[in-house]
Write an enzyme that holds these catalytic residues in place. Structure first.
Site, mmCIF file in Angstrom:
data_model
loop_
_atom_site.group_PDB
_atom_site.id
_atom_site.type_symbol
_atom_site.label_atom_id
_atom_site.label_comp_id
_atom_site.label_asym_id
_atom_site.label_seq_id
_atom_site.Cartn_x
_atom_site.Cartn_y
_atom_site.Cartn_z
ATOM 1 N N ASP A 70 0.880 -1.166 0.000
ATOM 2 C CA ASP A 70 0.000 0.000 0.000
ATOM 3 C C ASP A 70 0.920 1.219 0.000
ATOM 4 O O ASP A 70 1.546 1.534 1.012
ATOM 5 C CB ASP A 70 -0.888 -0.047 1.256
ATOM 6 C CG ASP A 70 -1.640 1.259 1.511
ATOM 7 O OD1 ASP A 70 -1.652 2.128 0.619
ATOM 8 O OD2 ASP A 70 -2.209 1.404 2.611
ATOM 9 N N LYS A 120 2.757 11.332 -3.821
ATOM 10 C CA LYS A 120 1.646 10.673 -4.519
ATOM 11 C C LYS A 120 0.699 11.705 -5.136
ATOM 12 O O LYS A 120 -0.033 11.405 -6.073
ATOM 13 C CB LYS A 120 0.903 9.794 -3.511
ATOM 14 C CG LYS A 120 -0.102 8.849 -4.093
ATOM 15 C CD LYS A 120 -0.534 7.866 -3.016
ATOM 16 C CE LYS A 120 -1.731 7.052 -3.420
ATOM 17 N NZ LYS A 120 -2.137 6.152 -2.315
ATOM 18 N N ASP A 153 -12.558 5.339 3.562
ATOM 19 C CA ASP A 153 -11.102 5.451 3.737
ATOM 20 C C ASP A 153 -10.716 6.894 4.069
ATOM 21 O O ASP A 153 -10.707 7.763 3.196
ATOM 22 C CB ASP A 153 -10.409 4.972 2.455
ATOM 23 C CG ASP A 153 -8.876 5.014 2.562
ATOM 24 O OD1 ASP A 153 -8.353 5.593 3.531
ATOM 25 O OD2 ASP A 153 -8.214 4.469 1.662
HETATM 26 P P1 ADP Z 1 -2.475 7.320 3.966
HETATM 27 O O1 ADP Z 1 -3.164 8.625 3.787
HETATM 28 O O2 ADP Z 1 -1.064 7.364 3.573
HETATM 29 O O3 ADP Z 1 -3.221 6.176 3.390
HETATM 30 P P2 ADP Z 1 -3.007 6.245 6.661
HETATM 31 O O4 ADP Z 1 -4.240 5.550 6.283
HETATM 32 O O5 ADP Z 1 -1.929 5.453 7.272
HETATM 33 O O6 ADP Z 1 -2.372 7.118 5.536
HETATM 34 O O7 ADP Z 1 -3.450 7.386 7.697
HETATM 35 C C1 ADP Z 1 -2.535 8.253 8.258
HETATM 36 C C2 ADP Z 1 -3.275 9.222 9.153
HETATM 37 O O8 ADP Z 1 -3.897 8.499 10.206
HETATM 38 C C3 ADP Z 1 -2.352 10.241 9.798
HETATM 39 O O9 ADP Z 1 -2.927 11.530 9.678
HETATM 40 C C4 ADP Z 1 -2.347 9.814 11.265
HETATM 41 O O10 ADP Z 1 -2.182 10.926 12.138
HETATM 42 C C5 ADP Z 1 -3.716 9.204 11.406
HETATM 43 N N1 ADP Z 1 -3.802 8.285 12.541
HETATM 44 C C6 ADP Z 1 -3.067 7.170 12.753
HETATM 45 N N2 ADP Z 1 -3.393 6.599 13.918
HETATM 46 C C7 ADP Z 1 -4.366 7.368 14.466
HETATM 47 C C8 ADP Z 1 -5.122 7.316 15.686
HETATM 48 N N3 ADP Z 1 -4.914 6.372 16.585
HETATM 49 N N4 ADP Z 1 -6.041 8.280 15.905
HETATM 50 C C9 ADP Z 1 -6.240 9.266 15.008
HETATM 51 N N5 ADP Z 1 -5.560 9.375 13.867
HETATM 52 C C10 ADP Z 1 -4.637 8.442 13.589
HETATM 53 MG MG MG Z 2 -4.328 4.920 2.424
#
Ligand code: ADP
Ligand code: MG
Length: 546
Positions: free
Chosen positions: A19, A80, A213
């Site tokens: 991913d 990205k 998502d």
């Molecule tokens: P991407 O956008 O790259 O797909 P992710 O799905 O990994 O990223 O999401 C990343 C986001 O999720 C970041 O903004 C991070 O701060 C947030 N995040 C991760 N864990 C938590 C949590 N426990 N509570 C709230 N936000 C979170």
């Molecule tokens: Mg993602």
């Protein structure tokens, strides 16, 4: 379509799912009958999609992320948002204004990132930055599996167009990967949940899945239909029927709200100490502390935002409760609901006909986000069996195992994804910007369409045709994918020469245009893509320590 014709070439060794996220990336592998999400050298299952440069070295992942505050102009993130796009795209122009690093246009109007590396200025295409992240994910998997890893399935947002998908594949090639398939993120998540939650036999009845998502910087909502195979074959058909979302809504917005709140608190406590809002380093530290506090608030009712010697040597510390935090970002929640409604409207579906609701993305860990979604879905239970920030990599690993010929699990053998084209593909035939559709949106891929062409005037020796994708009737509002030119046409009266041009969209959603005659066809440009020679150079360069 026989499933065997969909099988890509597989290199020796295991196949992993990656991913490649805007903010975080994740790699997983299907082994011994289950999915394993692989932790990196820092012990983290998510790796920041971040690359940094300094006088001595190039840093990737956590190492790059952790030095961002002290090296902002050479720390590259969110690449990205650039990949496969043109520099002049509105979104690129908007994003570039907000980034601390420099983005310029190259001679072909593609965005290039400018960094200082080992004392020299270096121009890097987005593919090269993404490839560095992909290579890190590959190495993470190699250490864990103790084997060379070549094969990978890489995920992309469902709305990624042809150029963005192809550019992602190019990034994979530069990283030394054999990209088995590019699959949409919601499809991957649906596949992961499908396998965990539902027995394969339930694919035989039509199910509707809502994939919600909310990641670091983007929000995507998709409705998928999962169906039994066609032609009596045992294939799970995963079809995205509608998507909506906001490319600028995610965890970073929640962080922003908290930063604003913390700044206000700082200024209230130290009214004479102005200037903090111009102190970039202080702001970065504060943002990191706020993000940490935000994560804590998903699990506790209150926490502290704390930075020592934040500004002018002043230590800063303030309390925040979960309810105060939820109050701060009320309008962000209502923006999510609007997109949910739009997605259902587009699919002409009622929220009560959704069978499963799947949570994806780190920001769906926020309790209020879950409450809001559950309320929206009339109290339906949300699927949370898989970590939301790992579900996409999980599904990619399943698909990688299937395509890579994994034989260790019978559960997998029968599942084959079938995808559809996310956007219509067409050409401009007249000079009046009319889009003539060749392949309609939502056509199952791979697909092939032959169009017959002729000349428009006497003794015409070449025909130039721009190819677009998008749903607008005017090509002006659609995305120019590429332009091809048929050359070497023997002089003849107009309408006499005849050619068959084949538009071929492969299983990755990538277009190839070919023509029957030997004298051939020239692709004049490839939208935002790398040229062939350039790709070869970057593949070569990646093999050495650049
Ligand atoms: P991407 O956008 O790259 O797909 P992710 O799905 O990994 O990223 O999401 C990343 C986001 O999720 C970041 O903004 C991070 O701060 C947030 N995040 C991760 N864990 C938590 C949590 N426990 N509570 C709230 N936000 C979170
Ligand atoms: Mg993602």
């Amino acid at each position: 379509m026989a499933s065997s014709s969909l099988k890509p070439k597989v290199a020796e060794g295991p196949a992993v799912g990656i991913d490649l996220g805007t903010t975080y990336s994740c790699v997983a592998v299907w082994r011994h009958g289950h999915c394993e999400v692989i932790a990196n050298d820092q012990g983290n299952r998510l790796t920041p999609s971040c690359v940094a440069f300094n006088d001595d070295e190039r840093l990737v992942g956590d190492a790059a992320f952790n030095q961002a505050a002290s090296n902002p102009t050479n720390t590259i993130f969110e690449v990205k948002r650039l990949i496969g796009r043109r520099f002049s795209d509105e979104s690129v122009q908007g994003d570039a204004k907000l980034w601390p690093f420099k983005v310029v246009a190259d001679a072909d109007n593609r965005p290039v990132i400018v960094v200082q590396y080992q004392g020299k200025e270096k121009w890097l295409p987005p593919e090269q930055i993404s490839s560095t992240v992909l290579a890190k994910m590959r190495e993470t998997a190699e250490v864990y599996l103790g084997k060379t890893v070549k094969n990978a399935v890489v995920t992309v947002p469902v709305y990624f167009n042809n150029s963005q998908r192809q550019a992602t594949m190019d990034a994979g090639a530069i990283a030394g990967l054999n990209v088995l398939r590019i699959i949409p993120e919601p499809t991957a998540a649906a596949l992961a949940y499908g396998l965990e939650k539902m027995p394969i036999s339930s694919y035989r009845s039509r199910r509707t899945l809502l994939v919600f998502d909310l990641g670091g910087g983007t929000f995507d909502v998709s409705l998928l239909k999962i169906d039994a195979g066609i032609d009596g074959m045992d294939q799970g058909v995963f079809e995205v029927v509608a998507t909506a979302g906001d490319t600028h809504l995610g965890g970073a917005d929640f962080d922003n709200e908290l930063v604003k709140y913390a700044l206000k608190e700082f200024m209230r406590k130290h009214p004479i100490n102005t200037g903090i809002s111009c102190n970039n380093k202080a702001l970065r530290w504060l943002r990191t502390a706020c993000e940490r506090a935000k994560r804590m608030l998903s699990f506790t009712a209150q926490t502290t935002i704390e930075v020592d010697a934040l500004h002018d040597g002043i230590d800063f510390s303030t309390n925040i409760t979960r309810s105060r935090f939820e109050e701060l970002k009320k309008d962000l929640f209502s923006r999510c609901v609007k997109e949910l409604e739009k997605c259902l409207r587009d699919a002409k579906m009622d929220r009560s006909s959704v069978h499963h609701v799947v949570l994806v993305g780190g920001s769906t860990r926020i309790p209020k986000v879950q409450d809001m979604l559950q309320k929206f879905c009339n109290g339906k239970e949300l699927c949370r069996k898989i970590n939301p920030d790992e579900a996409v990599a999980y599904g990619a690993a399943i698909q990688a195992s299937i395509l890579g010929g994994g034989t260790d699990n019978k559960r997998l053998v029968d599942v084959v994804l079938r995808e559809v084209t996310p956007l219509s593909l067409g050409i401009e035939i007249e000079d009046d910007y009319t889009m003539s559709v060749v392949i309609l949106r939502n056509t199952a891929i791979p697909t092939k369409k032959v169009a017959r062409y002729t000349t428009l005037y006497d003794n015409q020796t070449s025909v130039t045709t721009p190819v677009f994708e998008g749903e607008s009737a005017s090509t002006k509002d659609n995305n120019l994918l590429s332009t091809f030119e048929l050359t070497g046409i023997p002089p003849a009266p107009k309408g006499v020469p005849k050619f068959n041009v084949t538009y071929d969209i492969d299983a990755n959603g990538v277009l190839k245009v070919t023509e029957g005659r030997k004298s051939g066809i020239t692709i004049l440009n490839h939208g935002g893509r790398l040229r062939k020679g350039e790709l070869a150079r970057l593949v070569q360069e990646a093999k050495s320590e650049w």
